[in-house]
Design a protein around this motif. Structure first.
Motif, mmCIF file in Angstrom:
data_model
loop_
_atom_site.group_PDB
_atom_site.id
_atom_site.type_symbol
_atom_site.label_atom_id
_atom_site.label_comp_id
_atom_site.label_asym_id
_atom_site.label_seq_id
_atom_site.Cartn_x
_atom_site.Cartn_y
_atom_site.Cartn_z
ATOM 1 N N LYS A 1 33.033 52.644 53.829
ATOM 2 C CA LYS A 1 33.371 51.268 53.455
ATOM 3 C C LYS A 1 33.602 51.107 51.959
ATOM 4 O O LYS A 1 34.400 50.260 51.540
ATOM 5 C CB LYS A 1 32.269 50.320 53.920
ATOM 6 N N ASP A 2 32.910 51.919 51.162
ATOM 7 C CA ASP A 2 33.073 51.762 49.708
ATOM 8 C C ASP A 2 34.308 52.489 49.173
ATOM 9 O O ASP A 2 34.492 52.613 47.969
ATOM 10 C CB ASP A 2 31.823 52.234 48.968
ATOM 11 N N ALA A 3 35.185 52.934 50.099
ATOM 12 C CA ALA A 3 36.436 53.585 49.692
ATOM 13 C C ALA A 3 37.652 52.744 50.061
ATOM 14 O O ALA A 3 38.785 53.159 49.846
ATOM 15 C CB ALA A 3 36.546 54.960 50.356
ATOM 16 N N VAL B 1 38.381 48.385 46.186
ATOM 17 C CA VAL B 1 37.307 48.898 45.326
ATOM 18 C C VAL B 1 37.656 50.285 44.776
ATOM 19 O O VAL B 1 36.760 51.064 44.429
ATOM 20 C CB VAL B 1 35.969 48.962 46.098
ATOM 21 N N ASP C 1 35.904 51.896 41.790
ATOM 22 C CA ASP C 1 34.447 52.033 41.842
ATOM 23 C C ASP C 1 33.955 53.022 42.895
ATOM 24 O O ASP C 1 32.755 53.255 43.007
ATOM 25 C CB ASP C 1 33.812 50.664 42.123
ATOM 26 N N THR C 2 34.855 53.609 43.658
ATOM 27 C CA THR C 2 34.440 54.497 44.744
ATOM 28 C C THR C 2 33.877 55.807 44.203
ATOM 29 O O THR C 2 34.525 56.478 43.397
ATOM 30 C CB THR C 2 35.635 54.812 45.669
ATOM 31 N N SER D 1 32.197 59.637 48.575
ATOM 32 C CA SER D 1 32.950 58.900 49.596
ATOM 33 C C SER D 1 34.393 59.383 49.667
ATOM 34 O O SER D 1 34.986 59.479 50.746
ATOM 35 C CB SER D 1 32.908 57.398 49.301
ATOM 36 N N ASP E 1 43.499 51.871 49.443
ATOM 37 C CA ASP E 1 42.696 52.612 48.474
ATOM 38 C C ASP E 1 42.605 54.111 48.773
ATOM 39 O O ASP E 1 43.603 54.787 48.880
ATOM 40 C CB ASP E 1 41.306 51.966 48.360
#
Length: 252
Positions: free
Chosen positions: A94-96, A100, A103-104, A108, A152
């Motif tokens: 999810k953080d990729a 974002v 910030d990844t 990830s 992203d």
């Protein structure tokens, strides 16, 4: 007669009837192929249920594309030679995704590239001993020649997938194995709906695609996959076929 009569095809990534992989599996069966599905872990039960909804129930084998043990066992689990592989595997944490990009963390990114890109090479090499000459490998992408909003690091992983396909085409061509890509437009699949903000891409597609675009119709992509698996493209490899209503070639 179907264009895949007598062929055995491995289809990965079937989780729901709404998936491109399911359409490819269904159409492959309708064109005469024996289809084998792969899944792993808790998803095995889901895939086994979905397999019963194909025109002919398909055998499901275990294959975690990041597991050396599963990859080593693939030829035996397939139970004989195969004539094609559909690579429909992709994942990013999810953080990729979702805007974002800056910030990844690398962990990830590494996970996304391993599952979504390196797995194509891993499966192809694992299956190599049982791939018949003339076999076709088809992977699913979302045209990574441009940067998409919210996609992203999955976009970066897809770019790696596309490059991987070209290198596989180069190195496996001497064995008569073809490797191609199908780039479909945005579809309401499980993979797409898990990306935050992806609906923004879906909204503009219908307006700009010259042929129009049905976000729920996975059959055009499935037909392209089956065609590339068949003997009707004997001299085509390293290619990316767009199945997007023509969106990719339009300007503003």
């Amino acid at each position: 007669m179907g264009i895949l009569d007598g062929k055995r095809i491995l289809v990965t990534g079937v989780l729901t009837e709404a998936s491109i992989a399911f359409s490819a599996a269904r159409l492959a069966q309708e064109q005469g192929a024996e289809v084998i599905l792969s899944s792993f872990g808790r998803q095995m039960k889901i895939t086994s249920v979905i397999a019963e909804r194909l025109p002919q129930p398909a055998r499901v084998i275990e294959l975690d594309a990041t597991s050396e043990e599963d990859l080593a066992a693939l030829p035996e689990r397939l139970g004989g030679n195969i004539d094609g592989i559909v690579h429909a595997i992709a994942f990013a944490p999810k953080d990729a995704l979702g805007g974002v990009f800056l910030d990844t963390p690398f962990e990830s990114v590494s996970n996304a590239v391993h599952v979504s890109a390196f797995s194509l090479k891993a499966i192809a090499v694992a299956a190599r001993p049982v791939l018949n000459p003339g076999a076709g490998i088809v992977a699913l992408t979302f045209d990574a020649t441009v940067a998409w909003p919210v996609y992203d690091w999955m976009g970066v992983a897809k770019a790696a997938l596309e490059s991987t396909a070209r290198y596989l085409a180069k190195y496996l061509g001497g064995e008569g194995i073809r490797v191609n890509l199908v780039s479909a437009g945005p579809l309401k699949t499980t993979a797409a709906t898990s990306i935050p903000g992806f609906e923004g891409l879906e909204a503009m597609w219908g307006d700009r695609a010259p042929l129009g675009w049905d976000q729920k119709d996975t059959e055009p992509a499935g037909k392209a996959i089956v065609s590339l698996l068949s003997d009707w493209f004997p001299a085509t490899t390293g290619e990316m076929v767009h199945v997007d209503g023509g969106f990719h070639m339009t300007g503003a």
